[in-house]
Enzyme design. Structure first.
Site, short mmCIF file in Angstrom:
data_model
loop_
_atom_site.label_atom_id
_atom_site.label_comp_id
_atom_site.label_asym_id
_atom_site.label_seq_id
_atom_site.Cartn_x
_atom_site.Cartn_y
_atom_site.Cartn_z
CG HIS A 1 -0.53 5.39 3.62
ND1 HIS A 1 0.60 5.84 4.26
CD2 HIS A 1 -0.62 4.06 3.90
CE1 HIS A 1 1.15 4.83 4.92
NE2 HIS A 1 0.45 3.73 4.70
CG HIS B 1 4.50 0.98 3.06
ND1 HIS B 1 3.87 2.06 2.50
CD2 HIS B 1 3.75 0.61 4.13
CE1 HIS B 1 2.78 2.34 3.22
NE2 HIS B 1 2.67 1.48 4.20
CG HIS C 1 3.72 3.74 8.25
ND1 HIS C 1 2.55 4.00 8.91
CD2 HIS C 1 3.37 3.00 7.18
CE1 HIS C 1 1.55 3.45 8.24
NE2 HIS C 1 2.02 2.84 7.18
CB CYS D 1 3.41 0.98 12.86
SG CYS D 1 3.08 2.08 11.47
CD GLU E 1 -0.90 0.08 3.82
OE1 GLU E 1 -1.99 -0.52 3.86
OE2 GLU E 1 -0.42 0.71 4.80
MN MN Z 1 1.01 1.73 5.57
#
Ligand code: MN
Length: 146
Positions: free
Chosen positions: A62, A100, A66, A114, A60
């Site tokens: 975004h 990732h 992270h 995370c 994914e």
């Molecule tokens: Mn992610």
């Protein structure tokens, strides 16, 4: 609770072990999620994910970033087009809009903290064109194939 005691490997007092994502929402294998900490004041959440041996998180990307700290086990991660071996106490930064995925080793789990924004955009999943572009790099293709 000021101190939330560890109750086992990757478990803590009064922290529920949740499903990673709704089944069928995206491709992943053998991942659990725990919300360890959330603060409106800090605007962040600290989660713990555990990928069982042979499992993997969703591929994914975004806008939100992270900060990932591996706590136990080992595996590999894809960040953009780079692949890294990771083990306990390695820190991984995932920049905005960067593909990732985390994969546990075949014989060991991969557990990691995370940190994310409390308010964050939904992950984007790769379309056929994105996958084709990623697979053009043979190392990435091999990673994605497991
Ligand atoms: Mn992610």
């Amino acid at each position: 609770m000021t101190v939330r005691r560890q109750t086992g490997e990757g478990t803590w007092e009064d922290v529920k072990v949740l499903r990673y994502k709704a089944e069928g929402s995206a491709l992943f294998k053998d991942v659990t999620r725990q919300l360890l900490f959330g603060s409106a004041a800090l605007g962040c959440e600290l989660r713990y994910f555990e990928v069982q041996a042979g499992g993997f998180s969703t591929l994914e990307r975004h806008e939100h970033v992270h900060a990932v700290m591996v706590l136990r086990g080992r595996g590999r991660c894809l960040v953009g087009t780079q692949i890294f071996d990771v083990a306990a106490h390695d820190l991984v930064e995932v920049p905005p809009l960067t593909w990732h995925q985390f994969r546990a080793a075949a014989e060991a789990p991969l557990g990691f903290l995370c940190m994310v924004n409390a308010q964050r955009d939904r992950p984007q999943l790769p379309g056929e064109e994105d996958l084709a572009a990623l697979r053009r790099d043979p190392r990435v293709a091999a990673f994605l194939a497991g």
